[in-house]
Each structure stands twice: as C-alpha cells, then as structure tokens.
Design a protein around this motif. Structure first.
Motif, mmCIF file in Angstrom:
data_model
loop_
_atom_site.group_PDB
_atom_site.id
_atom_site.type_symbol
_atom_site.label_atom_id
_atom_site.label_comp_id
_atom_site.label_asym_id
_atom_site.label_seq_id
_atom_site.Cartn_x
_atom_site.Cartn_y
_atom_site.Cartn_z
ATOM 1 N N PHE A 133 5.193 -22.396 -79.411
ATOM 2 C CA PHE A 133 4.896 -23.569 -79.168
ATOM 3 C C PHE A 133 3.666 -23.892 -80.012
ATOM 4 O O PHE A 133 2.518 -24.347 -79.492
ATOM 5 C CB PHE A 133 4.335 -23.616 -77.564
ATOM 6 C CG PHE A 133 5.628 -23.587 -76.742
ATOM 7 C CD1 PHE A 133 6.661 -24.296 -76.436
ATOM 8 C CD2 PHE A 133 5.476 -21.955 -76.206
ATOM 9 C CE1 PHE A 133 7.712 -23.958 -75.780
ATOM 10 C CE2 PHE A 133 6.639 -21.892 -75.312
ATOM 11 C CZ PHE A 133 7.766 -22.685 -75.168
ATOM 12 N N PRO A 134 3.552 -24.071 -81.156
ATOM 13 C CA PRO A 134 2.416 -24.165 -82.107
ATOM 14 C C PRO A 134 2.118 -25.497 -81.807
ATOM 15 O O PRO A 134 2.637 -26.562 -81.725
ATOM 16 C CB PRO A 134 3.124 -24.156 -83.658
ATOM 17 C CG PRO A 134 4.581 -24.407 -83.397
ATOM 18 C CD PRO A 134 4.818 -23.778 -81.961
ATOM 19 N N ARG A 135 0.601 -25.724 -82.040
ATOM 20 C CA ARG A 135 -0.206 -26.890 -81.813
ATOM 21 C C ARG A 135 -0.711 -27.346 -83.061
ATOM 22 O O ARG A 135 -0.963 -26.604 -83.917
ATOM 23 C CB ARG A 135 -1.434 -26.493 -80.950
ATOM 24 C CG ARG A 135 -0.823 -26.280 -79.384
ATOM 25 C CD ARG A 135 -2.028 -25.840 -78.774
ATOM 26 N NE ARG A 135 -2.914 -26.778 -78.425
ATOM 27 C CZ ARG A 135 -4.010 -26.866 -77.657
ATOM 28 N NH1 ARG A 135 -4.731 -25.701 -77.323
ATOM 29 N NH2 ARG A 135 -4.829 -27.824 -77.734
ATOM 30 N N LEU A 136 -0.706 -28.895 -83.303
ATOM 31 C CA LEU A 136 -1.005 -29.620 -84.473
ATOM 32 C C LEU A 136 -2.737 -29.156 -84.758
ATOM 33 O O LEU A 136 -3.538 -28.901 -83.719
ATOM 34 C CB LEU A 136 -0.973 -30.695 -84.264
ATOM 35 C CG LEU A 136 0.596 -31.312 -84.296
ATOM 36 C CD1 LEU A 136 0.492 -32.966 -84.067
ATOM 37 C CD2 LEU A 136 1.229 -30.797 -85.667
ATOM 38 N N ASP A 137 -2.995 -28.826 -85.615
ATOM 39 C CA ASP A 137 -4.546 -28.666 -86.210
ATOM 40 C C ASP A 137 -5.262 -29.887 -86.203
ATOM 41 O O ASP A 137 -5.912 -30.393 -87.145
ATOM 42 C CB ASP A 137 -4.490 -28.107 -87.604
ATOM 43 C CG ASP A 137 -5.429 -26.866 -87.698
ATOM 44 O OD1 ASP A 137 -5.707 -26.414 -86.325
ATOM 45 O OD2 ASP A 137 -5.828 -26.172 -88.723
ATOM 46 N N VAL A 138 -5.547 -30.658 -84.842
ATOM 47 C CA VAL A 138 -6.103 -31.700 -84.756
ATOM 48 C C VAL A 138 -6.989 -31.629 -83.323
ATOM 49 O O VAL A 138 -6.692 -30.984 -82.434
ATOM 50 C CB VAL A 138 -5.230 -32.830 -84.504
ATOM 51 C CG1 VAL A 138 -4.366 -33.534 -85.871
ATOM 52 C CG2 VAL A 138 -4.309 -32.900 -83.312
ATOM 53 N N PRO A 139 -8.123 -32.327 -83.328
ATOM 54 C CA PRO A 139 -8.994 -32.348 -82.416
ATOM 55 C C PRO A 139 -8.444 -32.688 -80.973
ATOM 56 O O PRO A 139 -7.520 -33.614 -81.206
ATOM 57 C CB PRO A 139 -10.180 -32.912 -82.657
ATOM 58 C CG PRO A 139 -9.988 -33.651 -83.905
ATOM 59 C CD PRO A 139 -8.641 -33.351 -84.585
ATOM 60 N N GLU A 140 -8.670 -32.047 -79.903
ATOM 61 C CA GLU A 140 -8.026 -32.584 -78.526
ATOM 62 C C GLU A 140 -8.660 -33.952 -78.181
ATOM 63 O O GLU A 140 -8.231 -34.607 -77.245
ATOM 64 C CB GLU A 140 -8.402 -31.428 -77.550
ATOM 65 C CG GLU A 140 -7.530 -30.298 -77.795
ATOM 66 C CD GLU A 140 -7.601 -29.133 -76.695
ATOM 67 O OE1 GLU A 140 -7.629 -29.704 -75.478
ATOM 68 O OE2 GLU A 140 -7.241 -28.197 -76.860
ATOM 69 N N ILE A 141 -10.048 -34.003 -78.640
ATOM 70 C CA ILE A 141 -10.630 -35.250 -78.269
ATOM 71 C C ILE A 141 -11.427 -36.069 -79.519
ATOM 72 O O ILE A 141 -11.762 -35.570 -80.283
ATOM 73 C CB ILE A 141 -11.882 -34.830 -77.308
ATOM 74 C CG1 ILE A 141 -11.594 -34.400 -76.097
ATOM 75 C CG2 ILE A 141 -12.764 -36.280 -76.964
ATOM 76 C CD1 ILE A 141 -12.613 -33.778 -75.285
ATOM 77 N N LEU A 142 -10.630 -37.210 -79.562
ATOM 78 C CA LEU A 142 -11.444 -37.941 -80.691
ATOM 79 C C LEU A 142 -12.491 -38.724 -80.269
ATOM 80 O O LEU A 142 -12.649 -39.519 -79.250
ATOM 81 C CB LEU A 142 -10.338 -38.975 -81.023
ATOM 82 C CG LEU A 142 -9.016 -38.249 -81.685
ATOM 83 C CD1 LEU A 142 -8.116 -39.377 -82.010
ATOM 84 C CD2 LEU A 142 -9.223 -37.446 -82.951
ATOM 85 N N ARG A 143 -13.533 -38.842 -81.107
ATOM 86 C CA ARG A 143 -14.894 -39.513 -80.649
ATOM 87 C C ARG A 143 -14.902 -40.521 -81.834
ATOM 88 O O ARG A 143 -14.880 -40.393 -82.695
ATOM 89 C CB ARG A 143 -16.184 -38.641 -80.657
ATOM 90 C CG ARG A 143 -15.984 -37.606 -79.520
ATOM 91 C CD ARG A 143 -17.336 -36.836 -79.138
ATOM 92 N NE ARG A 143 -17.162 -35.966 -78.033
ATOM 93 C CZ ARG A 143 -17.008 -34.772 -78.092
ATOM 94 N NH1 ARG A 143 -16.851 -33.990 -79.154
ATOM 95 N NH2 ARG A 143 -16.885 -33.857 -76.943
ATOM 96 N N PRO A 144 -15.709 -41.731 -81.449
ATOM 97 C CA PRO A 144 -15.993 -42.644 -82.414
ATOM 98 C C PRO A 144 -17.186 -42.117 -83.231
ATOM 99 O O PRO A 144 -18.010 -41.437 -82.688
ATOM 100 C CB PRO A 144 -16.387 -43.958 -81.718
ATOM 101 C CG PRO A 144 -16.538 -43.527 -80.249
ATOM 102 C CD PRO A 144 -15.971 -41.908 -80.053
ATOM 103 N N ILE A 145 -17.197 -42.392 -84.563
ATOM 104 C CA ILE A 145 -18.242 -42.006 -85.397
ATOM 105 C C ILE A 145 -19.416 -43.277 -85.475
ATOM 106 O O ILE A 145 -19.211 -44.257 -85.364
ATOM 107 C CB ILE A 145 -17.592 -41.899 -86.745
ATOM 108 C CG1 ILE A 145 -16.803 -41.119 -86.981
ATOM 109 C CG2 ILE A 145 -18.843 -41.553 -87.868
ATOM 110 C CD1 ILE A 145 -16.008 -40.595 -88.128
#
Length: 145
Positions: A133-145
């Motif tokens: 069950f590979p996971r994408l290499d993306v952050p779990e939480i996106l924060r505004p810049i």
C-alpha cells in the motif's frame, strides 16, 4: 507451590513450560478480545455505570489507556474478519500486527494479508504495508504560504 518459582525446572522443562504458557496466553488473548467486542457491541458498559468501553476498561478492569485502546480497537477488525481471532490464538499474528493491518483489510485480501504477515515483527509488518500500500510522496497537511 509458588507459581513464580523457577529454580526447580530443568532447562528443557523450563522451555517447555514457557512455550505451553505462551500458547495459553495467545488463546486467552483472542478470547478476551472477543469478549471485549461483545461487551462493547451490547453496550454493557452503560449498564455497569460507565460512559464508554474505554472508561470501563480503564476504571473497572484497571487497564492502562493504551492497553484499553488496543484491546478495544483490535476486535473491531476481528469481528469483521474472525480469521484474526484464530490468527492471534494460534500465534500467527500479534495484537500489534492486527492493529497495523486493520485499516487495510478487506474481504478480498484478508486471507492473503494474514498469510503475508504471519510471524512478522512490527518492522516486518511496516515493510509489508509499505510494499502493498505505497503512499504518495506528498505532505499529509497542506499549509498556505
């Protein structure tokens, strides 16, 4: 006789006794989990004066919070897939393995995943999950810049 005394055991008898008790412990754990699940399903903790199964386990059974959580959550998966009770009882899976696999189990993969996870350590289960069950290499939480 003192059940904790061990000096009278020969080496072979001690190993045999340890293995026998371990087998009983696995079966007892599986049965205990089934009882936790049934008490929760029937909501008997309410009748006993507790607001939740967690409260019953901590306050009545005197389990620590972590033990209570593990012993409440694992039977959720085992009620859906009774093979998990059997796998705990016969030593194929430990409780941590059941907890780690729970969110990935489906009726279509439970037999295969239990077979693949049999006798694996926590690290081995982590590798198994990462491979299957590979996971994408993306952050779990996106924060505004």
């Amino acid at each position: 006789m003192d059940p904790f005394a061990t000096s009278h055991f020969s080496h072979d008898a001690l190993i045999h006794d340890l293995n026998t008790i371990d087998g009983r412990d696995r079966m007892t754990t599986a049965v205990l989990l089934s009882r936790v699940a049934e008490v929760e399903e029937r909501r008997l903790f309410l009748r006993e004066g507790y607001a939740s199964m967690q409260a019953y386990c901590v306050e009545e059974l005197h389990w620590c919070e972590g033990t209570a959580s593990r012993r409440i959550y694992a039977p959720h998966a085992a009620r859906r897939f009774p093979l998990l009770y059997v796998a705990i009882a016969d030593g194929r899976l430990h409780l941590t393995a059941v907890l780690m696999l729970a969110k990935y189990l489906t009726s279509g993969n439970v037999d295969d995943l239990v077979a693949a996870a049999t006798h694996k350590s926590k690290a081995g289960i982590e590798r198994l999950i990462a491979e299957r069950f590979p996971r994408l290499d993306v952050p779990e939480i996106l924060r505004p810049i």
